[in-house]
Design a protein around this motif. Structure first.
Motif, PDB file in Angstrom:
ATOM      1  N   ARG A  21      30.658  16.461  13.370  1.00 31.99           N
ATOM      2  CA  ARG A  21      29.613  16.805  13.789  1.00 31.99           C
ATOM      3  C   ARG A  21      29.396  17.831  13.379  1.00 31.99           C
ATOM      4  NH1 ARG A  21      29.636  12.470  16.738  1.00 31.99           N
ATOM      5  NH2 ARG A  21      29.747  13.805  19.056  1.00 31.99           N
ATOM      6  N   THR A  22      29.903  18.490  13.885  1.00 33.14           N
ATOM      7  CA  THR A  22      29.762  20.540  13.091  1.00 33.14           C
ATOM      8  C   THR A  22      30.577  20.466  11.728  1.00 33.14           C
ATOM      9  OG1 THR A  22      30.997  20.113  15.573  1.00 33.14           O
ATOM     10  CG2 THR A  22      31.323  22.560  13.667  1.00 33.14           C
ATOM     11  N   ALA A  23      30.893  19.826  11.051  1.00 37.59           N
ATOM     12  CA  ALA A  23      30.855  19.881   9.350  1.00 37.59           C
ATOM     13  C   ALA A  23      30.219  18.877   9.049  1.00 37.59           C
ATOM     14  CB  ALA A  23      32.770  18.596   9.480  1.00 37.59           C
ATOM     15  N   GLN A  24      29.194  18.476   9.455  1.00 33.39           N
ATOM     16  CA  GLN A  24      28.244  17.737   8.725  1.00 33.39           C
ATOM     17  C   GLN A  24      26.960  18.834   8.718  1.00 33.39           C
ATOM     18  OE1 GLN A  24      27.769  14.300  11.310  1.00 33.39           O
ATOM     19  NE2 GLN A  24      27.825  12.994   9.690  1.00 33.39           N
ATOM     20  N   ALA A  25      26.855  19.713   9.870  1.00 31.05           N
ATOM     21  CA  ALA A  25      25.838  20.380  10.014  1.00 31.05           C
ATOM     22  C   ALA A  25      25.802  22.312   9.454  1.00 31.05           C
ATOM     23  CB  ALA A  25      25.674  21.001  11.193  1.00 31.05           C
ATOM     24  N   ALA A  26      27.548  21.610   9.255  1.00 38.14           N
ATOM     25  CA  ALA A  26      27.846  22.635   7.735  1.00 38.14           C
ATOM     26  C   ALA A  26      28.209  22.427   6.464  1.00 38.14           C
ATOM     27  CB  ALA A  26      29.055  23.177   8.444  1.00 38.14           C
ATOM     28  N   GLY A  27      27.715  20.597   6.153  1.00 37.01           N
ATOM     29  CA  GLY A  27      27.639  20.530   4.766  1.00 37.01           C
ATOM     30  C   GLY A  27      29.038  20.067   4.261  1.00 37.01           C
ATOM     31  N   GLU A  28      29.954  19.914   5.326  1.00 42.92           N
ATOM     32  CA  GLU A  28      31.509  19.820   4.661  1.00 42.92           C
ATOM     33  C   GLU A  28      32.092  18.442   4.854  1.00 42.92           C
ATOM     34  OE1 GLU A  28      34.848  21.791   6.743  1.00 42.92           O
ATOM     35  OE2 GLU A  28      33.764  22.783   7.754  1.00 42.92           O
ATOM     36  N   VAL A  29      30.690  17.311   5.592  1.00 42.87           N
ATOM     37  CA  VAL A  29      30.469  15.910   5.780  1.00 42.87           C
ATOM     38  C   VAL A  29      29.413  15.606   5.565  1.00 42.87           C
ATOM     39  CG1 VAL A  29      31.766  14.142   7.169  1.00 42.87           C
ATOM     40  CG2 VAL A  29      32.424  16.240   7.227  1.00 42.87           C
ATOM     41  N   ALA A  30      29.390  14.654   4.742  1.00 45.71           N
ATOM     42  CA  ALA A  30      27.865  13.930   4.264  1.00 45.71           C
ATOM     43  C   ALA A  30      26.953  13.421   5.382  1.00 45.71           C
ATOM     44  CB  ALA A  30      27.697  12.456   3.377  1.00 45.71           C
ATOM     45  N   ALA A  31      26.194  13.519   5.306  1.00 43.99           N
ATOM     46  CA  ALA A  31      25.521  13.745   7.449  1.00 43.99           C
ATOM     47  C   ALA A  31      24.730  12.034   6.952  1.00 43.99           C
ATOM     48  CB  ALA A  31      24.253  14.265   6.756  1.00 43.99           C
ATOM     49  N   ASP A  32      25.438  10.981   5.874  1.00 40.91           N
ATOM     50  CA  ASP A  32      25.206  10.060   6.382  1.00 40.91           C
ATOM     51  C   ASP A  32      26.038   8.828   6.786  1.00 40.91           C
ATOM     52  OD1 ASP A  32      26.375   9.814   4.040  1.00 40.91           O
ATOM     53  OD2 ASP A  32      25.552   8.241   3.471  1.00 40.91           O
ATOM     54  N   ARG A  33      27.666   9.546   7.154  1.00 42.42           N
ATOM     55  CA  ARG A  33      28.613   9.828   7.183  1.00 42.42           C
ATOM     56  C   ARG A  33      28.556   9.129   9.170  1.00 42.42           C
ATOM     57  NH1 ARG A  33      32.103   7.179   4.430  1.00 42.42           N
ATOM     58  NH2 ARG A  33      32.716   8.327   2.483  1.00 42.42           N
TER      59      ARG A  33
END
Length: 191
Positions: free
Chosen positions: A139-151
């Motif tokens: 979730r933190t990686a998603q907020a940083a743009g490392e992982v797609a938000a739709d995952r």
């Protein structure tokens, strides 16, 4: 007068852990435990009361070591999430020095899980914090743009641990590092 113990109990548990890890619970003989620990049969039974009691201590020791190492790695925010996941998975390919291939937890779940629901509950309680920590890191990686938000972070964390389990089983059967590396690279594409 009771004689003092002339051995390190923690070292004996660590040695027994490696024997159970390599051979499984049922296939580990008392003689193998004696050879690994350097203790006589009476010392093992006087100290640990039974093979199962020694196994339980060894399993707890294994979970303590592996869970703390995984949690430490998951929480390393100085590494990108893909690198943390890669390192978690690579641990299945390259065990530590003196460690057997595979995983004592997975071996135990397969061997004893079908007949011991309390043991399965223990294994699940050990697994839950790692799963939650990895989902939070995703979730933190998603907020940083490392992982797609739709995952779905929980699904991704589950996926990582399913792949890890498969890699550990493959390592146990002697899969090559190259074959396992290919699986890791494929798994990382989910991120």
């Amino acid at each position: 007068m009771v004689r003092p113990r002339m051995f390190d109990e923690e070292q004996a548990v660590d040695a027994a852990m490696r024997v159970f890890w390599a051979s499984g619970y049922e296939s580990t003989s008392t003689q193998a435990l004696c050879a690994a620990t350097g203790l006589g049969r009476s010392s093992i039974y006087n100290t640990f009361t039974s093979k199962r009691a020694l196994f339980d201590l060894a399993l707890h020791r294994y979970m303590e070591l592996t869970s703390s190492a995984q949690l430490e790695l998951i929480q390393r925010d100085d590494l990108p999430i893909r690198e943390r996941v890669r390192r978690i998975l690579w641990n299945a390919v390259e065990p530590g020095p003196g460690d057997p291939p595979g995983c004592l937890v997975i071996n135990t779940a397969v061997e004893l899980g079908p007949t011991d629901p309390e043991l399965v509950e223990l294994l699940d309680r050990d697994h839950a914090p790692k799963l939650e920590a990895l989902a939070a890191a995703i979730r933190t990686a998603q907020a940083a743009g490392e992982v797609a938000a739709d995952r779905d972070p929980t699904a991704l964390a589950d996926y990582v641990y399913v792949v890890l389990g498969g890699l550990r089983v493959a390592a146990r059967r002697g899969a090559s590092a190259g074959a396992q590396q290919s699986v890791i690279e494929a798994a990382l594409q989910a991120f």
